[in-house]
Every structure is written in structure tokens, then in C-alpha cells.
Design a protein around this motif. Structure first.
Motif, short mmCIF file in Angstrom:
data_model
loop_
_atom_site.label_atom_id
_atom_site.label_comp_id
_atom_site.label_asym_id
_atom_site.label_seq_id
_atom_site.Cartn_x
_atom_site.Cartn_y
_atom_site.Cartn_z
N GLY A 55 0.69 -1.10 0.05
CA GLY A 55 -0.04 0.02 0.03
C GLY A 55 0.92 1.39 -0.04
N SER A 56 0.21 2.23 -0.31
CA SER A 56 0.74 3.61 -0.40
C SER A 56 0.44 4.53 0.65
CB SER A 56 0.55 4.38 -1.71
OG SER A 56 -0.81 4.57 -1.61
N THR A 57 -0.62 4.27 1.54
CA THR A 57 -1.02 5.02 2.63
C THR A 57 -0.27 4.83 3.71
OG1 THR A 57 -3.43 4.58 2.06
CG2 THR A 57 -2.83 5.53 4.31
N GLY A 58 0.44 6.00 4.35
CA GLY A 58 1.37 5.98 5.41
C GLY A 58 2.70 6.88 5.16
N ASP A 59 3.67 7.07 6.26
CA ASP A 59 4.69 7.84 6.10
C ASP A 59 6.06 7.20 5.86
OD1 ASP A 59 2.95 10.22 6.40
OD2 ASP A 59 2.66 9.77 8.40
N VAL A 60 6.15 6.06 6.57
CA VAL A 60 7.24 5.14 6.69
C VAL A 60 7.14 3.60 6.16
CG1 VAL A 60 8.24 6.87 8.23
CG2 VAL A 60 7.12 4.73 9.08
N SER A 61 7.97 3.02 6.00
CA SER A 61 7.87 1.32 5.62
C SER A 61 7.69 0.81 7.03
CB SER A 61 9.11 0.88 5.20
OG SER A 61 10.28 0.84 6.13
N SER A 64 10.46 0.22 9.22
CA SER A 64 11.02 1.87 9.72
C SER A 64 10.10 1.96 10.74
CB SER A 64 10.96 2.72 8.81
OG SER A 64 11.88 2.70 7.77
N ALA A 65 8.73 1.44 10.68
CA ALA A 65 7.79 1.68 11.64
C ALA A 65 8.12 1.02 13.02
CB ALA A 65 6.33 1.55 11.32
N LEU A 66 8.58 -0.42 12.65
CA LEU A 66 8.92 -1.21 13.77
C LEU A 66 10.16 -0.74 14.37
CD1 LEU A 66 8.77 -3.97 15.39
CD2 LEU A 66 10.08 -5.05 13.56
N CYS A 67 11.13 -0.28 13.65
CA CYS A 67 12.41 0.21 14.27
C CYS A 67 12.12 1.54 14.90
CB CYS A 67 13.51 0.54 12.98
SG CYS A 67 14.15 -0.76 12.39
N THR A 68 11.21 2.51 14.64
CA THR A 68 10.88 3.47 15.48
C THR A 68 10.33 2.95 16.78
OG1 THR A 68 10.45 4.80 13.59
CG2 THR A 68 9.36 5.37 15.60
N ALA A 69 9.57 1.91 16.93
CA ALA A 69 8.86 1.34 17.98
C ALA A 69 10.17 0.86 18.77
CB ALA A 69 7.73 0.44 17.56
N LYS A 201 9.56 11.45 10.08
CA LYS A 201 10.45 10.85 8.96
C LYS A 201 12.19 10.85 9.28
CE LYS A 201 7.35 11.50 5.23
NZ LYS A 201 7.12 12.24 3.90
N ARG A 202 12.49 11.82 10.01
CA ARG A 202 13.92 11.96 10.33
C ARG A 202 14.03 11.04 11.50
NH1 ARG A 202 16.59 17.59 11.44
NH2 ARG A 202 15.84 18.08 9.18
N ILE A 203 13.11 11.10 12.46
CA ILE A 203 13.20 9.88 13.42
C ILE A 203 13.46 8.45 13.02
CG2 ILE A 203 12.31 9.07 15.70
CD1 ILE A 203 11.02 11.72 16.08
N ALA A 204 12.45 8.22 12.10
CA ALA A 204 12.47 6.90 11.67
C ALA A 204 13.84 6.59 10.88
CB ALA A 204 11.12 6.68 10.46
N THR A 205 14.31 7.47 10.20
CA THR A 205 15.65 7.38 9.39
C THR A 205 16.86 6.83 10.32
OG1 THR A 205 14.68 8.92 7.59
CG2 THR A 205 17.07 8.41 7.77
N VAL A 206 17.02 7.74 11.30
CA VAL A 206 17.87 7.47 12.22
C VAL A 206 17.70 6.14 13.04
CG1 VAL A 206 18.95 8.31 14.39
CG2 VAL A 206 18.43 9.99 12.82
N ALA A 207 16.50 5.91 13.14
CA ALA A 207 16.03 4.85 14.01
C ALA A 207 16.24 3.45 13.34
CB ALA A 207 14.60 4.67 14.39
N THR A 208 16.06 3.42 11.93
CA THR A 208 16.23 2.36 10.97
C THR A 208 17.78 2.14 10.57
OG1 THR A 208 14.23 2.87 9.98
CG2 THR A 208 15.82 1.61 8.81
N ALA A 209 18.54 3.05 10.79
CA ALA A 209 20.13 3.01 10.70
C ALA A 209 20.68 2.51 12.08
CB ALA A 209 20.77 4.38 10.48
N LEU A 210 20.31 3.17 13.27
CA LEU A 210 20.65 2.76 14.59
C LEU A 210 20.33 1.25 15.08
CD1 LEU A 210 21.21 6.20 16.33
CD2 LEU A 210 22.99 4.75 14.88
N TYR A 369 8.67 11.60 19.90
CA TYR A 369 7.50 11.25 18.92
C TYR A 369 6.26 10.94 19.76
CZ TYR A 369 5.00 9.36 15.07
OH TYR A 369 3.78 9.13 13.94
N TYR A 370 6.26 9.84 20.55
CA TYR A 370 5.12 9.57 21.05
C TYR A 370 4.56 10.73 21.91
CZ TYR A 370 6.44 4.68 20.31
OH TYR A 370 7.08 3.68 19.69
N GLY A 371 5.26 11.65 22.59
CA GLY A 371 4.76 12.73 23.15
C GLY A 371 4.15 13.72 22.37
N GLU A 372 4.75 13.98 21.28
CA GLU A 372 4.18 14.86 20.46
C GLU A 372 3.03 14.36 19.85
OE1 GLU A 372 5.83 16.27 15.94
OE2 GLU A 372 7.18 16.72 17.37
#
Length: 453
Positions: A55-61, A64-69, A201-210, A369-372
């Protein structure tokens, strides 16, 4: 300060008393039974879906969503939290952490599935979701949704999100590398501000890398420790199981623990580590590019397994087989002592410190991100920038508080956050079961249909 600590200790004991423990474990047990042990039979599918585009609905893969969590969950709870649980509840606390992790996989599936199902698009075109949305739109209890958002904000400000992480980073950098606390706090504040101002998106990018890198590195380090001390591993497991159901006598620097203490601290720290039932991960899951709520729930379900059943277990075994749990140290220093004993003083301290730096930093990002998300739900777009300023300011002063105080504070607000979410999951249990069964039946039917030549 002592009076405040005593008050928080009393409040923590009340919040994490039998009612919440029963609610946490009972919710996980309910979904485990009624979904047919989905966390075990659905795990291969979880890893298969993790890297598929849908699907195309969403902001990150999805990944990446799992990595952010995971960025928010793989943190000091895996090092400091495990050490605190074993120090206060004895080796048996690890067994109850495992139970919390196993049942938490089913809870995590349910809450992340609902997050995608009830997500909305905000004024910026971003996908927003989480317990406040499925509480408000699924149960109609707007007051409960606002209460959850308020508790989420408190956790982001005063619980998992800032103080425990900053304190761990500051102490670790000072102990291992003799870096002045002020310098560490300034550098950390600048780094956090640079990432969080870029949004999801920036948080997800950093999380996916780290996240994958730091998790794999820590697992390899712990595995090396266990391999070098393999003779002690069976005894460590035996002590964990024995202590889970029998009181542990005082000895050395260990003050002794009852079975209830093992249960209480094991489950509390298990939830602190994997956050299953807290309702935090659903806010990250809602941003995933997917058209299937069930599939994202399955992907998110892997979180507690990776976090608690693997990483926390490795830390706990190191603490038990090295005997560090009976020493006079606590927190990160206790885990460092375990590695120092089993490896060497130089290597052990450096491994724990580097792991803490990465784990705690990514947790800060995830919880910002969660607090925001909570602020946007409560007051709208006008609250976004003030929230980020306050969050960064709290990071700047987070290293000034005492370890015991911040863990007690984190326990209290974590417990309060879990209650509205768990209530909502139980109220929405029928549609969780119905949607899951319908998806699995359709998938089984598709697999059995003959494929065109």
C-alpha cells in the motif's frame, strides 16, 4: 528528597499492585488464548511481512515503523531495567519478565492492529494514530482517550522518554570515558534537537540506521560472554526458575526478595522494556505504509520477542552467572560489573557504555515522537513547537536527578499510561478477534486456491 522517594515508592507499589498486574497479564493471556497462540504460529509470517511493501497509505515503511517502536523500547530497560529488576526481585524476576514478554506479544499485536485500523490523516498529511484514536473512535470514550494522551505526555516528559535515558548516558560516559557530565548533557541536547525537529521521517531514518546495528552488536557481545562462560549457563537458568517461585535469602549486597517482589519487579521492568500494553508502539505503527491493520499488527508483534525474550534475557543471564546481582552495585554499574567479571574490566565497561549510549539515545527519539502525538491530540498543531522546546529542555537537565528517584517516577507514570489502553483493548476485543480471523481465513483460502498457469 528522601520524603519524595518514599512517597513515590509507596505510589509505585500501589500502581503496580495486583490489579494492574492482573490486568496486564490477563489481557495478554486473553488474546493469547483467543487468537490461538498467534505470537508463536504467526511469528514466521511476521518476519516475512516485515520487509514487504504494502500500500501507499502511510509515512514510513513497515520495517521503519517497527524500528521506530524498537528505538523507544530497546533502551535502558534492557540494561539498567533488567539490573534493577534482578537487584530488587532476585533472579526469579527474569522469569516474570519472560512471561510479560510472551503474553505482551499478543497484546502488542492487538494494539498495533487497532492503531492502523483507526488512524487518521492530520493537517500536514501525516498518518496519526494510537490508543487515543481507537479509544475515541472505537469506544466513544473521549475522556478516556484524553486521559491516555495526558499520561503519555507525562511518560515522555518524566518517565521513559527523558530522565532514565539521560541519566544512564551521563553516568555511563563519565564512568567509562571520564567525560564531564556537563559536556555530555550539552552534546546530547544538541543531537536530540537536531533529530526531533525533523519529525517522524527523520526519527524513523535515524532509528532504521541505528536500531539493527546496536541490537546486533549487543547480542554478539552478550553471546560471546555466555560462550566464554558456558559451564555456568545451566546453573543460571536453574536459579532463575527456582527463584521465580521461592523467596531468595539476603546475601552479599542483595537484600533478599519475596516471590511477590520477583513478580512485581519482573513484570514492571518487562513492561518498561517492551512497552506491551502501554500503548506507545501503536503510535509508531500507525505511520506505516500498509493497507492491512492485521499485517502491521503481526509485524509489530515481533517487538517484545526481540526486546525482552532475546536482549533482556542475555543481560539477565550475564548478571546471574557472573554473580553481579549479589554485589553492592546497581543499575548500569551492576551490568558493567557482570561484563567485567566475565570478560575484562576494560572490555566490559566499554561494551555496556557504548550500548547504553545508543540504546538510550534512540529511546529519547522514539518517546519524543510519542509525546508529540499526545500533544497534537490534546491541543492540536499549536502545541507542536512548544512541546519540542520543553522536551529538549528536559533532556538538558535530565542528568541531574538521582537514579532511584527517576526509576520510581518512571514506574508510576508507566503504570498509569497502561490502564486506559488495556481497558480499550478489552472493550474492542471482539473486533480484534473478528478482523484477525477474517484475515487469516482469507490468507489460508488464497494459499489453497489453484494458481493460474
Amino acid at each position: 528528597m528522601n520524603s519524595l522517594e518514599n512517597a513515590l515508592a509507596t505510589l509505585s507499589s500501589w500502581v503496580w499492585g495486583p490489579p494492574l498486574l492482573i490486568l496486564l497479564l490477563g489481557t495478554g493471556l486473553y488474546f493469547t488464548i483467543n487468537l490461538g497462540m498467534l505470537q508463536l504460529r504467526g511469528l514466521p509470517l511476521s518476519f516475512k511481512l516485515m520487509f514487504q511493501k504494502s500500500g501507499s497509505t502511510g509515512d514510513v515503511s513497515r520495517f521503519s515503523a517497527l524500528c521506530t517502536a524498537l528505538a523507544a523500547t530497546i533502551g535502558t530497560g534492557n540494561i539498567v531495567g533488567v539490573a534493577t529488576a534482578v537487584k530488587l526481585g532476585g533472579p526469579g524476576a527474569l522469569f516474570w519478565m519472560w512471561l510479560a514478554g510472551l503474553l505482551g506479544m499478543a497484546t502488542k499485536y492487538a494494539e498495533c492492529m487497532l492503531a492502523v485500523k483507526y488512524r487518521r490523516t492530520d493537517d500536514r498529511g501525516e498518518q496519526v494514530g494510537g490508543p487515543m484514536y481507537y479509544i475515541a473512535h472505537g469506544t466513544g470514550l473521549n475522556w478516556l482517550a484524553k486521559l491516555f494522551a495526558l499520561f503519555t505526555l507525562l511518560v515522555a516528559f518524566f518517565g521513559i522518554g527523558t530522565f532514565p535515558q539521560v541519566n544512564a548516558i551521563v553516568d555511563g560516559a563519565n564512568i567509562a570515558f571520564a567525560i564531564p557530565n556537563t559536556l555530555t548533557m550539552v552534546a546530547l541536547t544538541v543531537l536530540v534537537a537536531a533529530v526531533v525537529l525533523g519529525g517522524i521521517k527523520r526519527i524513523a531514518t535515524v532509528a532504521t540506521a541505528l536500531v539493527p546495528t546496536m541490537a546486533i552488536g549487543y547480542v554478539l557481545a552478550c553471546s560471546a560472554l555466555l560462550l566464554l562462560n558456558w559451564q555456568a549457563v545451566p546453573g543460571a537458568f536453574a536459579l532463575i526458575f527456582e527463584s521465580a517461585f521461592n523467596p531468595v535469602a539476603a546475601g552479599g549486597g542483595f537484600a533478599g526478595a519475596t516471590v511477590m517482589m520477583a513478580i512485581q519487579f519482573g513484570i514492571a521492568r518487562g513492561v518498561f522494556s517492551n512497552e506491551a500494553g502501554l500503548g506507545s508502539a501503536p503510535m509508531a505503527a500507525a505511520a506505516a505504509k500498509t493497507d492491512s491493520p492485521v499485517e502491521q499488527g503481526l509485524v509489530s508483534m515481533a517487538g517484545p520477542m526481540l526486546d525482552t525474550l532475546i536482549i533482556c534475557t542475555l543481560t539477565g543471564l550475564a548478571l546471574v552467572l557472573s554473580g553481579a546481582w549479589q554485589g553492592d552495585t546497581a543499575g548500569a554499574a551492576m551490568t558493567s560489573e557482570a561484563f567485567n567479571t566475565a570478560l575484562s574490566s576494560f572490555i566490559g565497561t566499554k561494551i555496556i557504555t557504548v550500548a547504553l549510549l545508543f540504546f538510550a539515545f534512540t529511546t529519547i527519539l522514539g518517546w519524543c515522537y510519542y509525546g508529540e502525538r499526545a500533544v497534537l491530540f490534546l491541543v492540536g498543531e499549536r502545541g507542536r513547537f512548544p512541546y519540542r522546546v520543553v522536551f529538549v529542555a528536559l533532556v538538558a537537565v535530565g542528568g541531574l536527578l538521582q537514579l532511584e528517584l527517576i526509576w520510581l517516577l518512571a514506574d508510576v507514570v508507566n503504570g498509569l499510561m497502561a490502564v486506559p489502553n488495556l481497558i480499550a483493548l478489552l472493550l474492542l476485543r471482539k473486533e480484534i478477534l473478528a478482523d484477525t480471523r477474517a484475515y487469516l481465513a482469507a490468507r489460508a483460502q488464497a494459499a489453497s486456491d489453484p494458481q493460474p498457469a
